[in-house]
Design a protein around this motif. Structure first.
Motif, PDB file in Angstrom:
ATOM      1  N   ALA A  35      19.335 -16.465  -9.144  1.00 35.86           N
ATOM      2  CA  ALA A  35      20.394 -17.015  -8.297  1.00 35.86           C
ATOM      3  C   ALA A  35      19.855 -17.376  -6.912  1.00 35.86           C
ATOM      4  CB  ALA A  35      21.540 -16.015  -8.170  1.00 35.86           C
ATOM      5  N   VAL A  36      19.045 -16.509  -6.346  1.00 32.72           N
ATOM      6  CA  VAL A  36      18.459 -16.791  -5.031  1.00 32.72           C
ATOM      7  C   VAL A  36      17.544 -18.002  -5.111  1.00 32.72           C
ATOM      8  CG1 VAL A  36      16.912 -15.915  -3.236  1.00 32.72           C
ATOM      9  CG2 VAL A  36      18.676 -14.423  -4.194  1.00 32.72           C
ATOM     10  N   ALA A  37      16.769 -18.102  -6.182  1.00 36.25           N
ATOM     11  CA  ALA A  37      15.878 -19.256  -6.356  1.00 36.25           C
ATOM     12  C   ALA A  37      16.684 -20.554  -6.454  1.00 36.25           C
ATOM     13  CB  ALA A  37      15.024 -19.069  -7.608  1.00 36.25           C
ATOM     14  N   ALA A  38      17.810 -20.495  -7.160  1.00 27.20           N
ATOM     15  CA  ALA A  38      18.655 -21.685  -7.295  1.00 27.20           C
ATOM     16  C   ALA A  38      19.306 -22.047  -5.968  1.00 27.20           C
ATOM     17  CB  ALA A  38      19.725 -21.448  -8.359  1.00 27.20           C
ATOM     18  N   GLY A  89      23.939 -11.974 -20.573  1.00 28.88           N
ATOM     19  CA  GLY A  89      23.090 -10.887 -21.050  1.00 28.88           C
ATOM     20  C   GLY A  89      21.893 -10.559 -20.182  1.00 28.88           C
ATOM     21  N   GLN A  90      21.696 -11.277 -19.076  1.00 24.28           N
ATOM     22  CA  GLN A  90      20.563 -10.972 -18.219  1.00 24.28           C
ATOM     23  C   GLN A  90      20.865  -9.758 -17.334  1.00 24.28           C
ATOM     24  OE1 GLN A  90      18.537 -14.128 -16.192  1.00 24.28           O
ATOM     25  NE2 GLN A  90      19.076 -15.659 -17.729  1.00 24.28           N
ATOM     26  N   SER A  91      19.830  -9.045 -16.953  1.00 27.94           N
ATOM     27  CA  SER A  91      20.022  -7.906 -16.054  1.00 27.94           C
ATOM     28  C   SER A  91      20.437  -8.411 -14.680  1.00 27.94           C
ATOM     29  CB  SER A  91      18.723  -7.106 -15.926  1.00 27.94           C
ATOM     30  OG  SER A  91      17.741  -7.851 -15.214  1.00 27.94           O
ATOM     31  N   LYS A  92      21.110  -7.561 -13.911  1.00 27.81           N
ATOM     32  CA  LYS A  92      21.543  -7.958 -12.575  1.00 27.81           C
ATOM     33  C   LYS A  92      20.347  -8.294 -11.687  1.00 27.81           C
ATOM     34  CE  LYS A  92      26.006  -5.587 -12.421  1.00 27.81           C
ATOM     35  NZ  LYS A  92      26.851  -4.592 -11.695  1.00 27.81           N
ATOM     36  N   GLU A  93      19.258  -7.575 -11.855  1.00 28.58           N
ATOM     37  CA  GLU A  93      18.071  -7.814 -11.038  1.00 28.58           C
ATOM     38  C   GLU A  93      17.479  -9.195 -11.332  1.00 28.58           C
ATOM     39  OE1 GLU A  93      18.600  -5.151 -12.882  1.00 28.58           O
ATOM     40  OE2 GLU A  93      18.955  -3.619 -11.334  1.00 28.58           O
ATOM     41  N   ALA A  94      17.331  -9.522 -12.620  1.00 23.76           N
ATOM     42  CA  ALA A  94      16.781 -10.828 -12.998  1.00 23.76           C
ATOM     43  C   ALA A  94      17.738 -11.953 -12.595  1.00 23.76           C
ATOM     44  CB  ALA A  94      16.528 -10.871 -14.502  1.00 23.76           C
ATOM     45  N   SER A 131      30.557 -13.351  -3.386  1.00 22.03           N
ATOM     46  CA  SER A 131      29.661 -14.058  -2.476  1.00 22.03           C
ATOM     47  C   SER A 131      29.016 -15.231  -3.206  1.00 22.03           C
ATOM     48  CB  SER A 131      28.577 -13.113  -1.961  1.00 22.03           C
ATOM     49  OG  SER A 131      27.720 -12.729  -3.032  1.00 22.03           O
ATOM     50  N   ALA A 132      28.309 -16.057  -2.446  1.00 21.56           N
ATOM     51  CA  ALA A 132      27.635 -17.209  -3.054  1.00 21.56           C
ATOM     52  C   ALA A 132      26.667 -16.767  -4.138  1.00 21.56           C
ATOM     53  CB  ALA A 132      26.903 -18.001  -1.971  1.00 21.56           C
ATOM     54  N   VAL A 133      25.849 -15.769  -3.839  1.00 23.52           N
ATOM     55  CA  VAL A 133      24.860 -15.324  -4.825  1.00 23.52           C
ATOM     56  C   VAL A 133      25.536 -14.688  -6.032  1.00 23.52           C
ATOM     57  CG1 VAL A 133      24.434 -13.010  -3.849  1.00 23.52           C
ATOM     58  CG2 VAL A 133      22.605 -14.213  -5.074  1.00 23.52           C
ATOM     59  N   GLU A 134      26.644 -14.007  -5.822  1.00 21.12           N
ATOM     60  CA  GLU A 134      27.374 -13.398  -6.942  1.00 21.12           C
ATOM     61  C   GLU A 134      28.003 -14.468  -7.823  1.00 21.12           C
ATOM     62  OE1 GLU A 134      28.662  -9.106  -4.953  1.00 21.12           O
ATOM     63  OE2 GLU A 134      29.914 -10.894  -4.651  1.00 21.12           O
ATOM     64  N   ASN A 135      28.499 -15.559  -7.213  1.00 22.65           N
ATOM     65  CA  ASN A 135      29.043 -16.663  -7.998  1.00 22.65           C
ATOM     66  C   ASN A 135      27.968 -17.281  -8.887  1.00 22.65           C
ATOM     67  OD1 ASN A 135      31.953 -17.873  -7.651  1.00 22.65           O
ATOM     68  ND2 ASN A 135      31.451 -17.019  -5.646  1.00 22.65           N
ATOM     69  N   VAL A 136      26.764 -17.426  -8.346  1.00 21.23           N
ATOM     70  CA  VAL A 136      25.672 -18.022  -9.119  1.00 21.23           C
ATOM     71  C   VAL A 136      25.187 -17.065 -10.201  1.00 21.23           C
ATOM     72  CG1 VAL A 136      23.350 -18.994  -8.982  1.00 21.23           C
ATOM     73  CG2 VAL A 136      25.005 -19.462  -7.159  1.00 21.23           C
TER      74      VAL A 136
END
Length: 257
Positions: free
Chosen positions: A117-120, A107-112, A94-99
């Motif tokens: 990604a949503v902010a971007a 190395g970032q957590s999936k939550e962070a 998805s778009a958010v997964e691509n970002v």
């Protein structure tokens, strides 16, 4: 912020970039223009070493890019956003997964990563399409996801390699609007390779014109496009005047009708 000195790149007997020097100040938006094949894209790709230069130096915030090992280069690339001509999105994500992908791999957590990604995506007006896959998006929307992917790292330097080149003319404007907004708020220093004259006139602090691998003219848009001193600059001036005259004739014809 960016200092390129004596940059040279050859492909066989072809000299793509010839002893080029360019400095870009922090927060500045510089647009590189010129005829196809003049070395614009090669120049910008050497900055983060997508293409290895043959000679010269590239300093980003004082760091010599050409001397970095693989680890150092990966670290610096997180500080440099890059938007390609092609969208380069993964179709199954998805778009958010691509970002998110680059953030998670860094190395970032999936939550962070998801929050960033949503902010971007929000910055480029794509938050409502976060769950859409590339095949469900227009070309302009896909390129905006590509921009969000670069913005997610909160880069200090943004490199744009003809970001509208692969778009249908009807979709170009939506990407240019996003670029204009980013330039206005100066969240990052921007170096843009483009053929979009209107964008350059409206947004650029400085225009750099290239021909045959070297810079032939540089200055503020009003100087370069109104009183050019190079052959390339004169060609752009003629093109702008032609476009203005054509628009004026079209409007006059509509009024007469």
């Amino acid at each position: 912020m960016l200092n390129i000195r004596h940059l040279t790149k050859k492909f066989g007997s072809l000299v793509a970039v010839d002893n080029l020097n360019l400095a870009v100040a922090k927060g500045e938006t510089v647009v590189i223009m010129g005829p196809s094949g003049c070395g614009k894209s090669t120049t910008i790709r050497t900055i983060n070493r997508l293409i290895e230069p043959d000679a010269g130096s590239v300093l980003v915030d004082g760091v010599e890019m050409t001397q970095l090992d693989d680890t150092g280069l990966r670290h610096m690339r997180k500080r440099i956003g890059y938007v390609f001509q092609q969208f380069n999105l993964i179709n199954r994500l998805s778009a958010v997964e691509n970002v998110m992908l680059g953030l998670v791999m860094g190395g970032q957590s999936k939550e962070a990563a998801y929050d960033k990604a949503v902010a971007a995506l929000t910055k480029v007006g794509m938050e409502q399409f976060r769950e859409h896959k590339p095949g469900q998006l227009s070309g302009g929307q896909q390129q905006r996801v590509g921009i969000a992917r670069a913005l997610a790292f909160e880069p200090e330097l943004m490199l744009w390699d003809e970001p509208t080149a692969s778009l249908d003319p009807m979709l170009v404007r939506e990407v240019l609007v996003v670029m204009e907004e980013l330039a206005k708020y100066r969240a990052a220093t921007m170096l843009v390779v483009t053929h979009e004259i209107a964008f350059a006139l409206h947004v650029a602090d400085r225009i750099v014109l290239m021909e045959k691998g070297t810079i032939v003219e540089a200055g503020v848009p009003s100087q370069v496009f109104v009183n050019p001193v190079s052959h390339v600059g004169c060609q752009y001036k003629e093109l702008i005047e032609y476009q203005l005259n054509t628009s004026a004739r079209t409007l006059s014809g509509k009024r007469s009708a």
